[in-house]
Design a protein around this motif. Sequence first.
Motif, PDB file in Angstrom:
ATOM      1  N   GLY A 139       0.492  -1.053   0.181  1.00  0.00           N
ATOM      2  CA  GLY A 139      -0.002  -0.155   0.167  1.00  0.00           C
ATOM      3  C   GLY A 139       0.778   1.232  -0.006  1.00  0.00           C
ATOM      4  O   GLY A 139       0.872   1.984  -0.760  1.00  0.00           O
ATOM      5  N   ARG A 164      -7.422   3.419  -4.441  1.00  0.00           N
ATOM      6  CA  ARG A 164      -6.769   2.937  -2.899  1.00  0.00           C
ATOM      7  C   ARG A 164      -8.259   2.750  -2.034  1.00  0.00           C
ATOM      8  O   ARG A 164      -8.755   4.539  -1.980  1.00  0.00           O
ATOM      9  N   TRP A 190      -6.727   7.597  -0.249  1.00  0.00           N
ATOM     10  CA  TRP A 190      -7.311   6.538   0.228  1.00  0.00           C
ATOM     11  C   TRP A 190      -9.036   7.060   0.781  1.00  0.00           C
ATOM     12  O   TRP A 190      -9.038   8.603   0.858  1.00  0.00           O
TER      13      TRP A 190
END
Length: 303
Positions: free
Chosen positions: A127, A138, A151
């Motif tokens: 990640g 993401r 994110w």
Amino acid sequence: MIDDIFGGRKALLLASTGGHLAQLHRLTQMSPVSEDSVWVTFDSPQSRSLLEGARTLFIDYIPPRGWRQILSATGAIRHTLKSEPFETIVSTGAGIALATHVTSALRGRAPVYIESVSRVTGPSTTGLILERVPGVRRFSQHRWGHQRRGWTTAFSVLDTFTPSATSRVDAPRSFFVTLGTIKPYEFAELVKVVEKSLPDDAEIVWQLGATTYQPTRGTVFTQMSGSEFDAAVRKADVVITHAGVGTLIALVESGADVIAVPRRKFRHEHVDDHQLQIAEEFASRGLIRVREADELSTLLRSF
């Protein structure tokens, strides 16, 4: 949001075996993909059982930090991407995501990376690397995705579970112990604690996986097929397991009485202590019991 990722699309679905694959498979049950989607993973009893009837591409195992194997896998995956069109590319990791997402993002394909539910406090190494790759969508399955730039938190595979109504056996005598298959990490400590703590008349079935330390009693398997694993779970009064996400998902789905013992970094049982974090997350939802290896003996002797 999850329908925006899957939603009947023809997908290239990539995941390491174990928890990564179990999560991705369960997410596609929440929002199915097209039947002509292709799964990319490693060849194992779990993947063959879980993906039976699906289109699959088996590639060589990629170990943690396996940069050479990632580069090798990139070629095979690139060939699949060139041979037919895909509407979406989705991975739950681990290193296998790097074999496709970097080049796919650079070509403007907007691949999706869903961080493992085992990453409770922040992203994994994969990640962190993909944070630096523009164009990768993401997703986190925990609250930290709301605070971390780039994110999104919109769903969690754990939201699909409810505490089991299965009652616990007061005096269990049948135990299934499963240790996980992630190479090269062993879990000899759990074998030793179980052996010394359970009474002599206890019936024990072991699935050792990558652990080479051999128990002196019980029925021992290195790996099991899906049907053998399911049968062992059904027969056992209690299942004792490492805290791998894939194993925990399978056991909670089965309604088993589960005691999870996290692998720990200081004993060289894993790359970090994320198993402790995810075990505590499962336990906080009333799905399992958690014990450290040195605490397990007390619980087992109480039986």
